[in-house]
Write a protein that holds these residues in place. Structure first.
Motif, PDB file in Angstrom:
ATOM      1  N   LYS A 193       0.824  -1.041   0.042  1.00  0.00           N
ATOM      2  CA  LYS A 193      -0.002   0.050  -0.070  1.00  0.00           C
ATOM      3  C   LYS A 193       0.838   1.279   0.063  1.00  0.00           C
ATOM      4  CE  LYS A 193      -4.198  -1.930   2.011  1.00  0.00           C
ATOM      5  NZ  LYS A 193      -5.215  -1.459   1.124  1.00  0.00           N
ATOM      6  N   LEU A 194       0.408   2.238  -0.827  1.00  0.00           N
ATOM      7  CA  LEU A 194       1.223   3.529  -1.007  1.00  0.00           C
ATOM      8  C   LEU A 194       0.263   4.661  -0.201  1.00  0.00           C
ATOM      9  CD1 LEU A 194       3.720   4.708  -2.203  1.00  0.00           C
ATOM     10  CD2 LEU A 194       2.217   5.168  -4.147  1.00  0.00           C
ATOM     11  N   TRP A 195       0.839   5.215   0.966  1.00  0.00           N
ATOM     12  CA  TRP A 195      -0.009   6.177   1.861  1.00  0.00           C
ATOM     13  C   TRP A 195       0.586   7.754   1.426  1.00  0.00           C
ATOM     14  CZ3 TRP A 195      -3.936   4.003   4.714  1.00  0.00           C
ATOM     15  CH2 TRP A 195      -3.914   2.730   4.716  1.00  0.00           C
ATOM     16  N   ASP A 196      -0.315   8.560   1.304  1.00  0.00           N
ATOM     17  CA  ASP A 196      -0.068   9.721   1.114  1.00  0.00           C
ATOM     18  C   ASP A 196       0.301  10.418   2.479  1.00  0.00           C
ATOM     19  OD1 ASP A 196      -0.729  13.072   0.920  1.00  0.00           O
ATOM     20  OD2 ASP A 196       0.039  12.286  -1.049  1.00  0.00           O
ATOM     21  N   VAL A 197       1.400  11.197   2.749  1.00  0.00           N
ATOM     22  CA  VAL A 197       1.759  11.679   3.984  1.00  0.00           C
ATOM     23  C   VAL A 197       1.017  12.839   4.572  1.00  0.00           C
ATOM     24  CG1 VAL A 197       3.701  12.829   5.277  1.00  0.00           C
ATOM     25  CG2 VAL A 197       4.073  10.832   4.028  1.00  0.00           C
ATOM     26  N   ARG A 198       0.380  13.633   3.493  1.00  0.00           N
ATOM     27  CA  ARG A 198      -0.202  14.886   3.658  1.00  0.00           C
ATOM     28  C   ARG A 198      -1.653  14.653   4.126  1.00  0.00           C
ATOM     29  NH1 ARG A 198       2.005  19.244  -0.344  1.00  0.00           N
ATOM     30  NH2 ARG A 198       4.529  19.549   0.304  1.00  0.00           N
ATOM     31  N   SER A 199      -2.367  13.846   3.189  1.00  0.00           N
ATOM     32  CA  SER A 199      -3.772  13.439   3.144  1.00  0.00           C
ATOM     33  C   SER A 199      -3.900  12.314   4.221  1.00  0.00           C
ATOM     34  CB  SER A 199      -4.337  13.003   1.907  1.00  0.00           C
ATOM     35  OG  SER A 199      -3.907  11.763   1.337  1.00  0.00           O
ATOM     36  N   GLY A 200      -2.967  11.301   4.271  1.00  0.00           N
ATOM     37  CA  GLY A 200      -3.071  10.222   5.148  1.00  0.00           C
ATOM     38  C   GLY A 200      -3.855   9.124   4.395  1.00  0.00           C
ATOM     39  N   PHE A 201      -4.332   9.277   3.190  1.00  0.00           N
ATOM     40  CA  PHE A 201      -5.135   7.977   2.439  1.00  0.00           C
ATOM     41  C   PHE A 201      -4.140   7.440   1.948  1.00  0.00           C
ATOM     42  CE2 PHE A 201      -8.464  11.607   2.724  1.00  0.00           C
ATOM     43  CZ  PHE A 201      -9.167  10.948   3.768  1.00  0.00           C
ATOM     44  N   CYS A 202      -4.911   6.045   1.524  1.00  0.00           N
ATOM     45  CA  CYS A 202      -3.973   5.076   0.777  1.00  0.00           C
ATOM     46  C   CYS A 202      -4.298   5.370  -0.635  1.00  0.00           C
ATOM     47  CB  CYS A 202      -4.363   3.590   1.089  1.00  0.00           C
ATOM     48  SG  CYS A 202      -3.698   2.371  -0.127  1.00  0.00           S
ATOM     49  N   SER A 203      -3.631   5.650  -1.510  1.00  0.00           N
ATOM     50  CA  SER A 203      -3.760   5.910  -2.804  1.00  0.00           C
ATOM     51  C   SER A 203      -3.625   4.624  -3.966  1.00  0.00           C
ATOM     52  CB  SER A 203      -2.635   7.024  -3.441  1.00  0.00           C
ATOM     53  OG  SER A 203      -1.367   6.328  -3.145  1.00  0.00           O
ATOM     54  N   VAL A 204      -2.770   3.680  -3.603  1.00  0.00           N
ATOM     55  CA  VAL A 204      -2.610   2.683  -4.630  1.00  0.00           C
ATOM     56  C   VAL A 204      -2.260   1.397  -3.644  1.00  0.00           C
ATOM     57  CG1 VAL A 204      -1.169   1.612  -6.299  1.00  0.00           C
ATOM     58  CG2 VAL A 204      -1.503   4.173  -6.134  1.00  0.00           C
ATOM     59  N   THR A 205      -2.928   0.287  -4.296  1.00  0.00           N
ATOM     60  CA  THR A 205      -2.752  -0.953  -3.667  1.00  0.00           C
ATOM     61  C   THR A 205      -2.502  -1.926  -4.524  1.00  0.00           C
ATOM     62  OG1 THR A 205      -4.369  -0.445  -1.803  1.00  0.00           O
ATOM     63  CG2 THR A 205      -3.751  -2.737  -2.091  1.00  0.00           C
ATOM     64  N   PHE A 206      -1.137  -2.807  -4.338  1.00  0.00           N
ATOM     65  CA  PHE A 206      -0.636  -3.882  -5.411  1.00  0.00           C
ATOM     66  C   PHE A 206      -0.981  -5.107  -4.538  1.00  0.00           C
ATOM     67  CE2 PHE A 206       2.384  -0.054  -6.096  1.00  0.00           C
ATOM     68  CZ  PHE A 206       1.839   0.087  -7.602  1.00  0.00           C
ATOM     69  N   THR A 207      -1.438  -5.885  -5.401  1.00  0.00           N
ATOM     70  CA  THR A 207      -1.946  -7.406  -4.966  1.00  0.00           C
ATOM     71  C   THR A 207      -1.270  -8.395  -5.575  1.00  0.00           C
ATOM     72  OG1 THR A 207      -3.974  -7.463  -6.099  1.00  0.00           O
ATOM     73  CG2 THR A 207      -3.975  -6.631  -3.858  1.00  0.00           C
ATOM     74  N   GLU A 208      -0.261  -8.218  -6.344  1.00  0.00           N
ATOM     75  CA  GLU A 208       0.436  -9.316  -7.248  1.00  0.00           C
ATOM     76  C   GLU A 208       0.940 -10.402  -6.512  1.00  0.00           C
ATOM     77  OE1 GLU A 208      -0.041  -6.441  -7.898  1.00  0.00           O
ATOM     78  OE2 GLU A 208      -0.425  -6.041 -10.107  1.00  0.00           O
ATOM     79  N   HIS A 209       1.480 -10.027  -5.239  1.00  0.00           N
ATOM     80  CA  HIS A 209       2.439 -11.009  -4.632  1.00  0.00           C
ATOM     81  C   HIS A 209       1.351 -12.034  -3.947  1.00  0.00           C
ATOM     82  CE1 HIS A 209       6.469  -9.718  -4.564  1.00  0.00           C
ATOM     83  NE2 HIS A 209       6.002  -8.457  -4.198  1.00  0.00           N
ATOM     84  N   SER A 210       1.697 -13.348  -3.919  1.00  0.00           N
ATOM     85  CA  SER A 210       0.891 -14.154  -3.443  1.00  0.00           C
ATOM     86  C   SER A 210       0.901 -14.861  -2.233  1.00  0.00           C
ATOM     87  CB  SER A 210       0.910 -15.507  -4.478  1.00  0.00           C
ATOM     88  OG  SER A 210       2.433 -16.179  -4.286  1.00  0.00           O
ATOM     89  N   SER A 211       1.957 -14.249  -1.424  1.00  0.00           N
ATOM     90  CA  SER A 211       2.316 -14.621   0.240  1.00  0.00           C
ATOM     91  C   SER A 211       2.872 -13.166   0.695  1.00  0.00           C
ATOM     92  CB  SER A 211       3.274 -15.407  -0.082  1.00  0.00           C
ATOM     93  OG  SER A 211       3.642 -16.101   1.557  1.00  0.00           O
ATOM     94  N   GLY A 212       3.206 -13.264   2.134  1.00  0.00           N
ATOM     95  CA  GLY A 212       3.579 -12.208   2.676  1.00  0.00           C
ATOM     96  C   GLY A 212       4.822 -11.351   1.932  1.00  0.00           C
ATOM     97  N   VAL A 213       4.547 -10.164   2.119  1.00  0.00           N
ATOM     98  CA  VAL A 213       5.908  -9.320   1.608  1.00  0.00           C
ATOM     99  C   VAL A 213       6.623  -8.805   2.821  1.00  0.00           C
ATOM    100  CG1 VAL A 213       6.565  -7.366   0.314  1.00  0.00           C
ATOM    101  CG2 VAL A 213       4.193  -8.451  -0.217  1.00  0.00           C
ATOM    102  N   THR A 214       8.017  -9.044   2.633  1.00  0.00           N
ATOM    103  CA  THR A 214       8.720  -9.014   3.782  1.00  0.00           C
ATOM    104  C   THR A 214       9.762  -7.696   3.704  1.00  0.00           C
ATOM    105  OG1 THR A 214      10.427 -10.683   2.686  1.00  0.00           O
ATOM    106  CG2 THR A 214       8.899 -11.572   4.069  1.00  0.00           C
ATOM    107  N   ALA A 215       9.840  -7.199   2.713  1.00  0.00           N
ATOM    108  CA  ALA A 215      10.910  -6.073   2.502  1.00  0.00           C
ATOM    109  C   ALA A 215      10.235  -5.355   1.381  1.00  0.00           C
ATOM    110  CB  ALA A 215      12.468  -6.453   2.515  1.00  0.00           C
ATOM    111  N   CYS A 216      10.803  -3.939   1.501  1.00  0.00           N
ATOM    112  CA  CYS A 216      10.358  -2.990   0.119  1.00  0.00           C
ATOM    113  C   CYS A 216      11.711  -2.082   0.530  1.00  0.00           C
ATOM    114  CB  CYS A 216       9.323  -2.559   0.218  1.00  0.00           C
ATOM    115  SG  CYS A 216       8.998  -1.354   1.880  1.00  0.00           S
TER     116      CYS A 216
END
Length: 877
Positions: A359-382
């Motif tokens: 998920k991509l969160w905007d610091v100023r607004s506090g809202f989530c702008s984008v969600t990526f769901t292509e991974h089929s298991s837990g995401v451990t690092a970014c």
């Protein structure tokens, strides 16, 4: 470096449990998120979290009709009355038992709170401004009446429009009509007839009808009339009409009624909500928002927006039913956060979690702008590439993916020859090489970003890889492993080599200083050591076990102070200037250290929520039974409803399963990172994404303390030519229009004098003001004169305190480069236009030389005879 960070916002979660509330104007939504309250401005698309916290998750909240006072109550009955616009907690109060329903009266003088089977009427406490002495009262909560009559828990309380009567609905299959004060001839009435628990009860706008709805989907309309079986004139409430939703096997989970428009909104356990118009029971809409239970639904004052929430999915929706469009659609992560990363411009934050979502969160607004769901298991690092809008993520599904944040797509996927679950990630500063490590093997995989091919597999460690990092200068790759070593790899040299650094315990995390000369390593024994990359020698070491220890789990046999040997740091982050380091782990504390001396500068408490394991320092023996602590016992079998008694949990499952998790969540911090601007940091915790910012408003300002600083005196100083004094007073008032007025009114010749006289505590704010004006103001030369004066007068001070002014210097550099690009583009465009016009003029002159030669000669002769060139040209035009 400044260390006075304060809590700024809570991202990553939008709804926890409890009811929702709209402000009186219907444009702002209040949502409980754990033990805090988040305010969503639906018009400006912004959100902020109130700074005060409860000791347990909030179960009920109610907003005063004036929109000023907010009353929040947690699951244990502890209440906080706060001033919503100022975000201040005014009073604290504790009810004798948990509160099950809460509502302010329309007049605002009272509020009703249901405590189990009782209903209590309380006087609304006065704010300090409205009280007689102008201060806080010693005992502001004053009980007016306590009523009883229900035989089971009360589920809702609703007032009449004139605040004289109120309705209560209960699980005892009854709804009751009460009077606020005893009324002659009125007897509290029980409305019986439902076969299951009553979910809600409401008055009509004219108060001539009552609507009640039960869990089985039965809607009753009650009218106050004479009983037909009585010969005498006897008035009472009786059922006038019955309606049924027929959504079997689903049951009604929540409902809301809008008296002005006669709209009834009903939410069901299957995720469906229905909108009906009463009294005809006309169905307007039937929509499905999820596959799980709709927890809460409310209607705003205008009757056009519906707010729906789902506690299981952590989902919050605002639906405009007239235009059939979403005003707000936000959803939190389903599982715990694993990592985070700031974008290079510090405007957005990326989070990844065990639910496989990014998920991509905007610091100023506090809202989530984008969600990526292509991974089929837990995401451990970014991690972000240093240049461009490229994000890299590693997952337990055996893939490393590259994301384009301009087009919002996955443009490259990297995999290993064997099936592995990647646990750590590092990206080369040039963005052309990506490396990943795994807990399943002791080799490091390296890929080319351009081709997607596997370039090399680095072997040398004898245990699983726990952490990876490239040096900022791009010369080396640093890796940490469970074999008690850290290795420095020269992968870009002609002959690849690795230098091992031996430690005393398993390596959990590492961080590289921004100047690429030092690394910090956290090990399993709680030690935090600092190493020189060039010399391969240890510089400093500090014991952080006592600092990170704190908090006792419910099943712990020892106190929090005696389990320090099991605590360690799991994540590290250097500050922008490299003088400080943040460290956190499976604890409720985030520690800020000074690297050179190893001094603990500050400890930040992540949460005090007692619903999480690890937040209590001491356990009460009163909660201990022969079967264990009371809070971890499964009491679902004692529930009154069949749906709540059914146990669908998997035995021993704590994460990653589709059933309801039985284990209590544990407080931990999975990742910390400083903002690239240097003015804040964020932490991925169990409660969500915590954002901290510098508290610049609490510094001591000795300037003109004996003068009343008001907008009028500021304008007066500006009119008298005292520009420095006017500027400082405008900074103290901190009003944007006033600052702009003073800034633009200072003459250009006086700018150097004003800049030299500005106190140093206002230097950072003046830099930010000039940058903001340069970006938006059309007076480009005026703004550049300000920048020139600031760099001339304060350049040496800024260089000496570069860590303190790092964010401002980056902003100045960015705006100067932007101006340079715009001027270059404008100059090139003007050059092309001049060339084009010259070519057109020469072509026209060549084509019309013969035809217009006589006219030109005649014009020249007339100019020579008259001698007045200006007049002849005007006449010719």
């Amino acid at each position: 470096m400044k260390t006075d960070f304060r809590f700024d916002n809570l991202l990553g979660t939008v709804y926890g449990s409890g009811n929702l509330a709209f402000t009186p104007d219907g444009t702002t939504l209040l949502s409980p998120v754990g033990n805090r309250v988040t305010v969503f401005d639906l018009v400006k698309d912004k959100s902020h979290t109130l700074p005060f916290t409860h000791r347990r998750p909030i179960s009920h909240l109610a907003l005063h009709p004036s929109g000023q006072l907010l009353l929040t109550i947690d699951q244990s009955g502890r209440a906080i009355l706060s001033h919503l616009p100022r975000r201040l907690a005014l009073y604290y109060f504790t009810f004798k038992s948990p509160v099950t329903a809460l509502a302010f009266s329309p007049c605002g003088k009272y509020f009703a709170a249901a405590t189990g089977r009782l209903i209590e009427i309380w006087h609304t406490p006065q704010t300090p401004a409205s009280s007689a002495d102008g201060g806080l009262a010693f005992a502001p909560f004053e009980l007016h009446r306590r009523l009883s009559g229900h035989y089971d828990e009360i589920t809702s309380v609703e007032w009449s429009g004139d605040s004289r009567f109120f309705l209560t609905a209960s699980k005892d299959l009854h709804a009751r009509v009460w009077s606020f004060d005893p009324v002659e001839g009125f007897v509290p009435t029980a409305l019986a007839g439902h076969r299951q628990a009553v979910v809600g009860a409401w008055f009509s706008k004219d108060q001539e009808s009552i609507w009640t709805i039960s869990k089985d989907g039965a809607l009753f309309q009650w009218e106050y009339s004479q009983r037909p079986d009585k010969e005498e004139e006897e008035l009472q409430w009786r059922v006038f009409a019955r309606h049924y939703f027929k959504q079997t096997p689903a049951y009604v989970s929540c409902a809301a009624f809008h008296p002005e428009s006669n709209l009834l909104v009903t939410g069901f356990s299957t995720g469906i909500f229905m909108i009906h118009e009463l009294p005809d029971f006309t169905e307007l809409q039937t929509l499905s928002v999820s596959q799980t239970n709709v927890s809460q639904v409310i209607i705003n004052s205008a009757g056009n927006w519906l707010a729906l929430s789902s506690a299981k999915l952590s989902q919050l929706l605002v639906w405009d039913w007239q235009s059939e469009s979403y005003i707000l659609k936000q959803q939190s992560h389903h599982d715990s956060l694993n990592a985070l990363a700031y974008t290079p411009d510090a405007q957005r934050i990326v989070t990844c979690a065990d639910d496989g979502k990014i998920k991509l969160w905007d610091v100023r607004s506090g809202f989530c702008s984008v969600t990526f769901t292509e991974h089929s298991s837990g995401v451990t690092a970014c991690e972000f590439a240093k240049r461009g809008n490229i994000l890299f993520t590693a997952s337990l599904d055996g893939s490393v993916r590259a994301w384009d944040l301009l087009r919002y797509r996955n443009f490259r996927t990297f995999t290993a020859p064997a099936k592995l679950g990647f646990s750590c990630l590092a990206v080369d500063p040039s963005g052309e090489v990506v490396a990943a490590g795994s807990h399943d093997t002791d080799t490091i995989h390296i890929w080319s970003v351009q081709t997607g091919q596997l370039l090399d597999q680095l072997a040398g460690h004898e245990g699983p890889i726990s952490c990876l990092a490239f040096t900022p200068d791009g010369t080396s790759l640093i890796s940490g492993s469970w074999d008690n070593t850290v290795r420095i790899w020269s992968i870009f040299a002609r002959q690849q080599s690795s230098e091992p650094l031996t430690l005393q315990a398993n390596v959990l995390s590492l961080a590289v200083r921004p100047d690429s000369k030092q690394i910090a390593v956290a090990t399993l024994d709680g030690q935090l050591s600092f190493w020189s990359i060039a010399e391969g020698a240890q510089i400093n070491v500090l014991d952080g076990r006592r600092d990170v220890s704190g908090g006792r789990k419910l099943g712990d046999r020892r106190t929090a102070a005696n389990v320090a040997d099991t605590k360690a740091f799991d994540t590290l982050a250097y500050s922008a200037d490299g003088t400080c380091i943040l460290a956190a782990g499976k604890s409720k504390y985030i520690c800020l250290y000074e690297c050179t001396s190893g001094v603990l500068l500050k400890k930040f408490t992540v949460s005090v929520n007692l619903a999480l394991d690890g937040t209590q320092e001491f356990l009460s023996s009163r909660n201990l039974t022969d079967a264990g602590p009371v809070d971890i016992l499964d009491d679902a079998g004692d529930a009154s409803d069949l749906e709540d008694r059914i146990d669908r949990t998997l035995p021993g499952a704590t994460r990653g399963d589709a059933s309801v998790r039985r284990a209590r969540p544990e407080i931990r911090v999975a990742g910390v990172q400083f903002a690239p601007s240097g003015r804040g940091f964020c932490a991925a915790s169990t409660e969500g994404l915590l954002v901290y910012d510098l508290d610049v408003g609490q510094r001591f300002d000795p300037f003109e303390l004996d003068v009343d600083v008001t907008p009028a005196t500021t304008h007066a100083a500006l009119a008298s030519g005292d520009y420095l004094r006017a500027l400082v007073m405008a900074f103290r008032l901190n009003e944007a229009p006033l600052l702009t007025t003073v800034y633009e009114a200072i003459p250009a010749p006086d700018i150097p004098l004003v800049v030299r006289g500005v106190p140093d505590i206002y230097l950072a704010r003046l830099l930010r003001l000039v940058v903001k004006q340069t970006e938006s103001s059309p007076h480009l030369e005026f703004c550049l004169r300000w920048l020139e004066a600031l760099m001339t007068s304060w350049g040496r001070t800024i260089r000496q305190r570069k860590g303190e002014f790092a964010a401002e210097i980056r902003a100045v550099t960015r705006v100067v480069q932007s101006v340079e690009r715009e001027l270059r583009r404008l100059g090139e465009g003007n050059g092309y236009m001049v060339d084009y016009l010259l070519k057109q003029t020469s072509a026209d002159a060549t084509d019309g030389a013969e035809n217009g030669s006589n006219d030109v000669n005649g014009l020249n002769e007339a100019m020579d005879e008259d001698g007045d060139d200006e007049g002849e040209w005007e006449g010719a035009d």
